[in-house]
Design a protein around this motif. Structure first.
Motif, PDB file in Angstrom:
ATOM      1  N   HIS A  61      40.472  47.927  38.356  1.00  0.00           N
ATOM      2  CA  HIS A  61      41.229  47.867  39.606  1.00  0.00           C
ATOM      3  C   HIS A  61      42.621  47.301  39.331  1.00  0.00           C
ATOM      4  CE1 HIS A  61      37.587  48.608  41.943  1.00  0.00           C
ATOM      5  NE2 HIS A  61      36.988  47.731  41.155  1.00  0.00           N
ATOM      6  N   ARG A  62      43.466  47.418  40.332  1.00  0.00           N
ATOM      7  CA  ARG A  62      44.767  46.749  40.243  1.00  0.00           C
ATOM      8  C   ARG A  62      44.544  45.249  40.312  1.00  0.00           C
ATOM      9  NH1 ARG A  62      47.764  49.142  45.233  1.00  0.00           N
ATOM     10  NH2 ARG A  62      45.823  48.335  46.017  1.00  0.00           N
ATOM     11  N   ASN A  63      45.564  44.489  39.926  1.00  0.00           N
ATOM     12  CA  ASN A  63      45.476  43.038  40.089  1.00  0.00           C
ATOM     13  C   ASN A  63      45.247  42.710  41.563  1.00  0.00           C
ATOM     14  OD1 ASN A  63      45.914  42.726  37.393  1.00  0.00           O
ATOM     15  ND2 ASN A  63      47.978  41.906  37.581  1.00  0.00           N
ATOM     16  N   VAL A  64      44.398  41.729  41.821  1.00  0.00           N
ATOM     17  CA  VAL A  64      44.070  41.324  43.178  1.00  0.00           C
ATOM     18  C   VAL A  64      44.832  40.042  43.503  1.00  0.00           C
ATOM     19  CG1 VAL A  64      42.208  40.555  44.704  1.00  0.00           C
ATOM     20  CG2 VAL A  64      41.784  42.368  43.030  1.00  0.00           C
ATOM     21  N   VAL A  65      45.587  40.065  44.595  1.00  0.00           N
ATOM     22  CA  VAL A  65      46.319  38.875  45.028  1.00  0.00           C
ATOM     23  C   VAL A  65      45.325  37.881  45.615  1.00  0.00           C
ATOM     24  CG1 VAL A  65      48.062  37.952  46.611  1.00  0.00           C
ATOM     25  CG2 VAL A  65      48.467  40.124  45.406  1.00  0.00           C
ATOM     26  N   ILE A  66      45.347  36.687  45.063  1.00  0.00           N
ATOM     27  CA  ILE A  66      44.427  35.621  45.463  1.00  0.00           C
ATOM     28  C   ILE A  66      45.097  34.637  46.415  1.00  0.00           C
ATOM     29  CG2 ILE A  66      43.058  33.674  44.587  1.00  0.00           C
ATOM     30  CD1 ILE A  66      41.963  36.464  43.924  1.00  0.00           C
ATOM     31  N   ASP A  67      46.403  34.392  46.215  1.00  0.00           N
ATOM     32  CA  ASP A  67      47.085  33.380  47.017  1.00  0.00           C
ATOM     33  C   ASP A  67      48.578  33.636  46.973  1.00  0.00           C
ATOM     34  OD1 ASP A  67      47.386  31.143  48.629  1.00  0.00           O
ATOM     35  OD2 ASP A  67      46.652  29.715  47.148  1.00  0.00           O
ATOM     36  N   ASN A  68      49.288  32.962  47.864  1.00  0.00           N
ATOM     37  CA  ASN A  68      50.747  33.002  47.902  1.00  0.00           C
ATOM     38  C   ASN A  68      51.280  31.585  47.788  1.00  0.00           C
ATOM     39  OD1 ASN A  68      51.421  35.899  48.570  1.00  0.00           O
ATOM     40  ND2 ASN A  68      49.931  35.427  50.163  1.00  0.00           N
ATOM     41  N   VAL A  69      52.372  31.432  47.054  1.00  0.00           N
ATOM     42  CA  VAL A  69      53.039  30.143  46.880  1.00  0.00           C
ATOM     43  C   VAL A  69      54.389  30.250  47.567  1.00  0.00           C
ATOM     44  CG1 VAL A  69      53.911  28.487  45.192  1.00  0.00           C
ATOM     45  CG2 VAL A  69      51.831  29.798  44.696  1.00  0.00           C
ATOM     46  N   PRO A 145      30.022  40.161  51.530  1.00  0.00           N
ATOM     47  CA  PRO A 145      29.132  41.238  51.992  1.00  0.00           C
ATOM     48  C   PRO A 145      29.735  42.110  53.089  1.00  0.00           C
ATOM     49  CG  PRO A 145      28.333  39.090  52.731  1.00  0.00           C
ATOM     50  CD  PRO A 145      29.469  38.845  51.779  1.00  0.00           C
ATOM     51  N   TYR A 146      30.723  41.608  53.840  1.00  0.00           N
ATOM     52  CA  TYR A 146      31.296  42.397  54.935  1.00  0.00           C
ATOM     53  C   TYR A 146      32.710  42.892  54.605  1.00  0.00           C
ATOM     54  CZ  TYR A 146      27.340  40.264  57.190  1.00  0.00           C
ATOM     55  OH  TYR A 146      26.071  39.849  57.476  1.00  0.00           O
ATOM     56  N   ALA A 147      33.135  42.736  53.347  1.00  0.00           N
ATOM     57  CA  ALA A 147      34.484  43.153  52.956  1.00  0.00           C
ATOM     58  C   ALA A 147      34.554  44.671  52.900  1.00  0.00           C
ATOM     59  CB  ALA A 147      34.841  42.573  51.585  1.00  0.00           C
ATOM     60  N   PRO A 148      35.633  45.244  53.441  1.00  0.00           N
ATOM     61  CA  PRO A 148      35.777  46.699  53.322  1.00  0.00           C
ATOM     62  C   PRO A 148      36.078  47.060  51.873  1.00  0.00           C
ATOM     63  CG  PRO A 148      37.694  45.730  54.391  1.00  0.00           C
ATOM     64  CD  PRO A 148      36.697  44.616  54.201  1.00  0.00           C
ATOM     65  N   HIS A 149      35.358  48.010  51.327  1.00  0.00           N
ATOM     66  CA  HIS A 149      35.520  48.374  49.916  1.00  0.00           C
ATOM     67  C   HIS A 149      36.851  49.058  49.657  1.00  0.00           C
ATOM     68  CE1 HIS A 149      31.610  46.972  48.827  1.00  0.00           C
ATOM     69  NE2 HIS A 149      31.100  47.586  49.898  1.00  0.00           N
ATOM     70  N   SER A 150      37.522  49.550  50.661  1.00  0.00           N
ATOM     71  CA  SER A 150      38.807  50.200  50.456  1.00  0.00           C
ATOM     72  C   SER A 150      39.909  49.196  50.136  1.00  0.00           C
ATOM     73  CB  SER A 150      39.195  51.001  51.703  1.00  0.00           C
ATOM     74  OG  SER A 150      39.325  50.129  52.816  1.00  0.00           O
ATOM     75  N   ARG A 151      39.676  47.902  50.310  1.00  0.00           N
ATOM     76  CA  ARG A 151      40.688  46.878  50.048  1.00  0.00           C
ATOM     77  C   ARG A 151      40.771  46.505  48.586  1.00  0.00           C
ATOM     78  NH1 ARG A 151      39.801  42.086  54.092  1.00  0.00           N
ATOM     79  NH2 ARG A 151      41.743  41.426  53.164  1.00  0.00           N
TER      80      ARG A 151
END
Length: 152
Positions: A61-69, A145-151
């Motif tokens: 997958h592409r890098n996943v953004v975890i947080d913003n500073v 468990p409820y996360a949309p897989h398209s994200r």
């Protein structure tokens, strides 16, 4: 002099000035990679303006953004603890102006001024705790468990 917020605001005025003297002004254009996951953590930044993302590599997958500073916040804490390797990557989400610090110089200052070293360690530990909680919440949003897989 402006009021200090974030990491610098946690230090006594004389400690803040000793640390600031080691910093240098830098700028990153939007989209610029600031550091890469797995590379040596030999510096850190305190943001003046703009936003930087913290992201992680997810195989396939592409890098996943975890947080913003954001303004006043510390970008990067892995320089303080062995093995001194970034566990996330970072990118400028918008143009960023920041104060950049060489980790070795700051660690030497912390050894010379143990009061400053303790205050800085406590301030960084507070950032780590907050970031871990925000990262946990983000990962639950992305992969729970409820996360949309398209994200992904």
């Amino acid at each position: 002099m402006q009021t200090m917020s974030g990491l610098l605001g946690e230090l006594a005025p004389e400690q803040r000035e000793r640390l600031r003297a080691l910093g240098r002004e830098v700028a990153f254009e939007a989209g610029a990679r600031i550091f890469e996951e797995g590379s040596t953590a030999d510096r850190f930044w305190i943001l003046h303006t703009g936003t930087a993302t913290l992201d992680m590599h997810v195989p396939g997958h592409r890098n996943v953004v975890i947080d913003n500073v954001r303004h006043g916040e510390l970008l990067g804490w892995h320089w303080m603890f062995p093995p001194y390797v970034w566990t996330l990557g970072s990118e400028a989400a918008s143009p960023v102006r920041a104060l950049e610090f060489d980790a070795h110089s700051v660690l030497v200052l912390c050894d010379e001024d143990q009061g400053l070293g303790l205050a800085l360690t406590r301030a960084v530990a507070a950032v780590i705790g907050e970031r871990l909680q925000r990262s946990r919440n983000r990962l639950i949003d992305l992969f729970g468990p409820y996360a949309p897989h398209s994200r992904i």
